[in-house]
Design an enzyme around this catalytic site. Structure first.
Site, mmCIF file in Angstrom:
data_model
loop_
_atom_site.group_PDB
_atom_site.id
_atom_site.type_symbol
_atom_site.label_atom_id
_atom_site.label_comp_id
_atom_site.label_asym_id
_atom_site.label_seq_id
_atom_site.Cartn_x
_atom_site.Cartn_y
_atom_site.Cartn_z
ATOM 1 N N HIS A 195 -7.304 -14.621 8.136
ATOM 2 C CA HIS A 195 -7.984 -14.752 9.426
ATOM 3 C C HIS A 195 -7.246 -15.766 10.308
ATOM 4 C CE1 HIS A 195 -11.504 -14.751 12.118
ATOM 5 N NE2 HIS A 195 -11.196 -16.021 12.290
ATOM 6 N N GLU A 196 -6.864 -16.901 9.723
ATOM 7 C CA GLU A 196 -6.158 -17.944 10.496
ATOM 8 C C GLU A 196 -4.764 -17.466 10.908
ATOM 9 O OE1 GLU A 196 -7.587 -20.583 11.698
ATOM 10 O OE2 GLU A 196 -9.383 -19.789 10.764
ATOM 11 N N HIS B 59 -4.950 -15.229 13.882
ATOM 12 C CA HIS B 59 -5.086 -15.922 15.174
ATOM 13 C C HIS B 59 -3.692 -16.310 15.704
ATOM 14 C CE1 HIS B 59 -9.356 -16.362 15.904
ATOM 15 N NE2 HIS B 59 -9.609 -17.059 14.826
ATOM 16 N N GLU C 181 -12.316 -13.387 17.687
ATOM 17 C CA GLU C 181 -12.784 -13.376 16.297
ATOM 18 C C GLU C 181 -12.690 -11.984 15.680
ATOM 19 O OE1 GLU C 181 -13.954 -16.025 14.156
ATOM 20 O OE2 GLU C 181 -12.521 -16.613 15.663
HETATM 21 ZN ZN LIG Z 1 -11.357 -17.354 13.875
#
Ligand SMILES: [Zn+2]
Length: 272
Positions: free
Chosen positions: A134-135, A138, A196
């Site tokens: 997830h990071e 981003h 997100e």
């Molecule tokens: Zn996030």
């Protein structure tokens, strides 16, 4: 005069408009990698020098090996899809910091930090991969640069401050902490729902490409929500990464499609 300003604005809009790979979302980002990466690397090394690395060698190694596997999948994707410049300029790095804060973050160019406080939420190696992907996503999608481009970034001090490479300048540090969710200060900026969802989607694809179990991404968010409910206060990670049942449902719905995309991308990028 007015006309030339309008023409200039249209020009800036056109050159700064691009598309996020894989998801195809249109974005406006006026911050180039050449501007932001030196600043990011300086902020990251400043952070590492002021915080304590975990003395748990096996856990630190796990963070580094999971990060390496997922970032290799991202690197393969970039090199096979016309993003060689990005692949060459990113400097992936993964460190575990001794800190109770339940958090993890990634700065531009692949500079990742996990805090020991998030490890119980991760629970197992696939759980570490679920937070990591997830990071990393981003950073891959350059969400931070978009936030700096947006009015949020402007209000917080603007791009000029953000690209200062002085890692000791308090104003620059504060802006980075706010935008990237570093540390436990109040007033961190929550990522937008768009960012997100996109990080979740891209991240699941990269996680599967790297050979991890994507279902653990769902379990991580369940554990995060349970902890928030039990303690009656959200972990740091939740204050920048809003969690809800919709998100868990969206992840479950997305996994079958992500498996198909990951298989295709693995076939494309492992062929040579
Ligand atoms: Zn996030």
């Amino acid at each position: 005069m007015k006309r030339s300003i309008s023409v200039l604005l249209v020009f800036i809009f056109l050159v700064s408009c691009s598309t996020v790979p894989i998801t195809g979302r249109k974005r406006i980002n006026v911050v180039s990698d050449a501007q932001i990466l030196p600043a990011s690397f300086a902020q990251y090394s400043g952070f590492l020098s002021e915080n304590k690395l975990s003395s748990d060698v096996s856990k630190s190694d796990e963070i580094k090996s999971v990060g390496a596997r997922i970032s290799k999948a991202v690197d393969r994707y970039m090199r096979a899809n016309g993003m060689t410049a990005e692949a060459d300029s990113y400097r992936w790095e993964f460190n575990l910091i001794e800190d109770e804060t339940v958090n993890a973050w990634c700065m531009p160019g692949g500079k990742v930090v996990f805090y020991t406080g998030i490890l119980p939420i991760c629970d197992n190696v696939d759980g570490v991969a679920a937070v990591m992907r997830h990071e990393v996503a981003h950073a891959f999608a350059k969400h931070g640069q978009e936030r700096m481009t947006s009015s949020y970034g402007q209000q917080l001090g603007g791009i000029a401050v953000a690209i200062s490479t002085g890692n000791k300048d308090p104003r620059t540090k504060e802006l980075w902490n706010t935008i990237y969710g570093v540390g436990s200060q109040v007033g961190m900026l929550a990522y937008s729902r768009t960012h997100e969802t996109e990080a979740d989607k891209l991240g699941v694809v990269f996680m599967i490409m790297a050979g991890y179990n994507p279902n653990e991404a769902v379990n991580v968010w369940v554990r995060m929500s349970q902890r928030a409910a039990a303690q009656n206060a959200p972990p740091e990670f939740l204050s920048t990464h809003p969690s809800n049942q919709t998100r868990i449902k969206n992840l479950k719905d997305w996994i079958p499609q992500a498996k198909v995309i990951a298989k295709k991308l693995n076939a494309q990028t492992l062929a040579n």
